[in-house]
Scaffold this motif. Structure first.
Motif, short mmCIF file in Angstrom:
data_model
loop_
_atom_site.label_atom_id
_atom_site.label_comp_id
_atom_site.label_asym_id
_atom_site.label_seq_id
_atom_site.Cartn_x
_atom_site.Cartn_y
_atom_site.Cartn_z
N SER A 36 0.83 -1.21 0.00
CA SER A 36 0.00 0.00 0.00
C SER A 36 0.86 1.25 0.00
CB SER A 36 -0.94 0.00 1.21
OG SER A 36 -0.21 0.13 2.42
N VAL A 37 2.02 1.21 0.65
CA VAL A 37 2.94 2.35 0.65
C VAL A 37 3.64 2.47 -0.70
CG1 VAL A 37 4.88 3.46 1.80
CG2 VAL A 37 3.28 2.07 3.12
N HIS A 38 4.06 1.32 -1.25
CA HIS A 38 4.69 1.33 -2.57
C HIS A 38 3.78 1.98 -3.60
CE1 HIS A 38 8.39 -1.31 -2.47
NE2 HIS A 38 7.94 -1.43 -1.24
N ARG A 39 2.50 1.66 -3.57
CA ARG A 39 1.56 2.20 -4.55
C ARG A 39 1.43 3.71 -4.39
NH1 ARG A 39 -3.92 0.23 -4.70
NH2 ARG A 39 -3.84 1.28 -6.70
N SER A 40 1.50 4.19 -3.16
CA SER A 40 1.39 5.64 -2.95
C SER A 40 2.61 6.38 -3.44
CB SER A 40 1.18 5.93 -1.45
OG SER A 40 2.36 5.65 -0.71
N LEU A 41 3.73 5.69 -3.68
CA LEU A 41 4.93 6.34 -4.20
C LEU A 41 4.81 6.62 -5.69
CD1 LEU A 41 7.75 4.27 -2.46
CD2 LEU A 41 6.66 6.36 -1.66
N GLU A 105 7.50 5.46 6.56
CA GLU A 105 8.68 6.33 6.51
C GLU A 105 9.91 5.56 6.06
OE1 GLU A 105 9.14 8.30 10.21
OE2 GLU A 105 7.46 9.70 9.87
N PHE A 106 10.04 4.31 6.53
CA PHE A 106 11.19 3.50 6.11
C PHE A 106 11.14 3.22 4.62
CE2 PHE A 106 12.75 -0.80 5.15
CZ PHE A 106 14.10 -0.62 5.41
N ILE A 107 9.97 2.87 4.10
CA ILE A 107 9.84 2.54 2.68
C ILE A 107 10.10 3.76 1.81
CG2 ILE A 107 8.18 1.82 0.91
CD1 ILE A 107 6.91 0.00 3.07
N LYS A 108 9.60 4.92 2.23
CA LYS A 108 9.86 6.13 1.46
C LYS A 108 11.35 6.47 1.45
CE LYS A 108 5.29 8.17 2.23
NZ LYS A 108 4.52 9.25 2.90
N ALA A 109 12.00 6.33 2.59
CA ALA A 109 13.44 6.60 2.65
C ALA A 109 14.20 5.60 1.78
CB ALA A 109 13.92 6.53 4.09
N LYS A 524 4.55 13.13 0.94
CA LYS A 524 3.25 13.29 0.29
C LYS A 524 2.18 13.71 1.28
CE LYS A 524 4.44 11.83 -3.81
NZ LYS A 524 5.86 11.62 -3.61
N GLY A 525 2.57 14.02 2.52
CA GLY A 525 1.60 14.37 3.53
C GLY A 525 1.30 15.84 3.55
N GLU A 526 1.04 16.36 4.78
CA GLU A 526 0.66 17.76 4.89
C GLU A 526 1.87 18.65 4.76
OE1 GLU A 526 -1.32 18.14 8.56
OE2 GLU A 526 -3.08 17.03 7.94
N SER A 527 1.61 19.88 4.46
CA SER A 527 2.68 20.86 4.37
C SER A 527 3.29 21.08 5.73
CB SER A 527 2.12 22.19 3.83
OG SER A 527 3.07 23.20 3.99
N PRO A 528 4.64 21.22 5.80
CA PRO A 528 5.26 21.51 7.09
C PRO A 528 4.83 22.85 7.66
CG PRO A 528 6.88 20.78 5.46
CD PRO A 528 5.59 21.02 4.74
#
Length: 706
Positions: A36-41, A105-109, A524-528
């Protein structure tokens, strides 16, 4: 075509047993949660397929299984295998971790930021490094060592590299040697099965001559993968390429939308240039993949325990290699219902067939229908930005599918017939070409004159910059060496005025992204900075281009609301009336943005390589470059758009310096600091600066051309 892998495998990201999904371009197997995280990338980062519910080409499945069995995952987790990584706090996700934020977070990194990939030693000439890696790849593909080739590709080797001495590409070598898995890997990373070598032969020709007929047939399938996938999505059938049938256009015309709007949309589709048609076809392919994968995902999940955040991907994720406008247009495809989307897919299939079989020009649409592999390459870039119109707003109806191409693109309906070209048409084209050549010569002469003027202006500018630097030193001396008894000088005194001018001059400014090739590590989340109302930004094109979204109605995107009320610069908030001096020239603004671009590239490279001690020097150089750019503009611009862009520019540069200080050990960036969060915020600030500079370039270009 659906072969199941062994049940003894574990997820490459969290080690859960029996993974049911695979990432084709990463060569790993993953579980449902990690998928599910891979797909969001997005597909540019990870191309996921279900191991049993998705049809697989057998040779592609074998390639993924071989990579995983040979330890391809160690490529993406290289630094985690170092015992020192445990001491530094780096660790791999485990089955007990929560999906959000731990696993995600690990998958995105791991895949998006490539935080754990082995880094080559820094060299001054990156192009020579890529060339050396590509030559190694060219030599390695004749063997069966897939992991070596994947490692070279991860380091920057180019799958379409043309060897200057050998006169061919790695795919030619793999095809001649009969290395089926190598050919599958190369095409996933962008290799073109139809690319000719120095003798005019393609990899398909080499494989047939060497007797590797199954490989040759597979390469033909890869050539037509785009149109094959679209046809299979509509009717569940693929053309028989062995018999010479390369297209299937479903006979659904009676049920399609034949309104005047749909007909106009089809005409506009036919009038697109080949490279724009390719981009639209690729985007529709990605949308087909998203919809099909969603269907497989929902069919394979336990609906009693489904979590909302792991169900579906609502629209195509942002691809940082594309312009923000194209990304927005891609996301609009999700709004099409099944009927409208089928209409679009059939129009693309019909026009792809027409362009290949009925085109008389020298560059046929083969590059569209066969070259999906090029868009598979996650590192591939196209500096020729799409010529789209602005995308439709959320209030537009889904039926308004196609916007006008604008005044720049005239209707080509009369030129789209498949009949022969008449002599009259030929003479018209010839005369138009002659007129164009004359105009080009005039423009070249004018450009030479402008270049001479620009060089003179640059010399003058350097002289002014030197004088400005000297004045700043004098101002600094006045500030820090005031006479005794003058701790509170008169605000109206000349020294106070100089201090205010110095403070103005040191305020930061911005730039726009120029396609450096470094992928931003944007979450891909909210703005800082939600309190400022700044949305998450995507990369911007390397030049100011007019844009449109096909099959969406034109609507102008308003630039208001980018900044809140709390970020302004005093001289711009001054409401005193006065004439608005002329805006600076486009050349001056672009030259300054190039300076800022270079500095931001250094900052992004430092972020990518986790060199946090380089953040402060980079931010200071950006600060200086931004200050020089801001100085080009009037102190009291009348245009609200200019004021807003300058506010975004200066406040973002201030925030950038503040965030960079958090990463420095001397400023408190110790073991307790979340460096990944700081890095993301630093990059967000950099792209806020890029956005503001892009707006300023757009404004000056528009004003100076009127």
């Amino acid at each position: 075509m659906t072969k199941r892998l062994r049940n003894t495998e574990v997820c490459a990201d969290c080690s859960i047993p029996d993974p049911r999904w695979a990432s084709v371009n990463r060569g790993v197997l993953i579980c449902d949660e990690c998928c599910s995280v891979h797909r969001s990338l997005g597909r540019h980062s990870s191309q996921v397929r279900h191991l049993t519910h998705t049809p697989w080409p057998p040779t592609q499945l074998q390639m993924v299984q071989t990579l995983y069995s040979n330890g391809a995952n160690s490529i993406w987790e290289h630094s985690l295998l170092d015992p020192a990584s445990v001491m530094s706090g780096k660790r791999k996700a485990n089955p007990q971790d929560k999906l959000h934020p731990n696993k995600s977070e690990f998958i995105k990194a791991k895949y998006q930021m490539l935080a754990f990939v082995h880094r080559m030693p820094c060299r001054e000439d990156d192009s020579s490094t890529a060339k050396d890696l590509s030559k190694q790849l060219h030599s390695s593909v004749r063997t069966g060592n897939l992991e070596t080739c994947l490692r070279l590709l991860s380091l920057g080797a180019q799958a379409n590299f043309f060897h200057p001495e050998k006169g061919n590409t790695p795919l030619h070598v793999a095809a001649k040697a009969g290395q089926v898995s190598q050919a599958e890997l190369l095409t996933v990373y962008g290799a073109d099965p139809g690319a000719p070598d120095s003798n005019g032969k393609t990899p398909i020709d080499y494989s047939r001559e060497a007797g590797h007929h199954e490989l040759a047939d597979r390469l033909v399938e890869i050539q037509y993968e785009l149109t094959d996938r679209l046809a299979f999505y509509l009717c569940g059938r693929k053309p028989d390429h062995k018999s010479g049938q390369h297209f299937i256009v479903p006979q659904m015309a009676d049920s399609l939308d034949l309104s005047q709007l749909a007909k106009a949309a089809k005409r506009k589709l036919q009038s697109l240039k080949n490279h724009l048609f390719e981009e639209l076809a690729m985007d529709v392919y990605d949308e087909v993949d998203r919809r099909e994968t969603d269907a497989v995902w929902l069919a394979t999940q336990n609906h009693s325990t489904l979590v909302t955040e792991t169900t579906v991907v609502p629209f195509l994720p942002v691809n940082p290699e594309y312009s923000s406008t194209r990304n927005q247009g891609r996301q609009k495809l999700a709004r099409f219902n099944a009927h409208e989307f089928a209409t679009l897919v059939i129009d693309i299939l019909s026009d792809a067939k027409r362009r290949q079989q009925g085109s008389l020009i020298s560059s046929p649409i083969d590059n569209v229908v066969k070259n999906l592999a090029v868009r598979h390459g996650s590192d591939s870039q196209d500096n020729d930005q799409p010529d789209y119109d602005s995308v439709a707003s959320d209030e537009d109806t889904d039926q308004e599918l196609l916007s006008s191409k604008g005044d720049r693109t005239k209707s080509l309906d009369s030129d789209l017939s498949d009949g022969p070209i008449t002599m009259q048409e030929y003479m018209e084209v010839k005369n138009a070409l002659s007129a164009s050549e004359t105009k080009i010569l005039q423009l070249m002469k004018a450009n030479n004159n402008l270049s001479d003027e620009l060089r003179l202006m640059q010399k003058k500018l350097q002289s002014l910059q030197s004088e400005n630097t000297s004045l700043r030193r004098q101002v600094t001396t006045n500030i820090y060496h005031t006479p005794s008894g003058t701790d509170h000088p008169d605000p109206s005194s000349p020294s106070a005025l100089k201090r205010r001018q110095s403070a103005r001059a040191s305020r930061p400014t911005s730039m726009y992204e120029t396609g450096s090739g470094l992928k931003p590590f944007l979450s891909k989340g909210e703005s800082p900075y939600p309190e400022e109302g700044v949305p998450t930004l995507q990369p911007f094109p390397p030049h100011v281009s007019k844009t449109c979204s096909l099959y969406c109605r034109r609507s102008r995107l308003r630039s208001s609301g980018w900044m809140g009320e709390g970020h302004s610069i005093p001289e711009q908030d001054d409401q005193e009336s006065g004439s608005d001096p002329a805006l600076p020239s486009t050349e001056d603004v672009i030259r300054k943005t190039e300076q800022i671009t270079k500095n931001i590239q250094e900052l992004l490279r430092a972020a990518q390589e986790n060199k946090h001690d380089s953040f402060i020097p980079c931010s200071e150089r950006i600060h200086v470059a931004v200050t020089e750019m801001a100085a080009l503009f009037p102190k009291k611009p009348q245009s609200e758009t200019v004021r807003g862009s300058l506010r975004l520019l200066t406040s973002s540069a201030c925030r950038l310096q503040s965030e960079c200080r958090k990463a420095a050990p001397s400023e408190g960036g110790g073991p307790g600091t979340d460096m990944q969060l700081v890095t993301q915020q630093v990059i967000q600030c950099a792209y806020d600066i890029a956005k503001a500079a892009k707006q300023l370039v757009t404004i000056t270009t528009k004003e100076n051309t009127n």
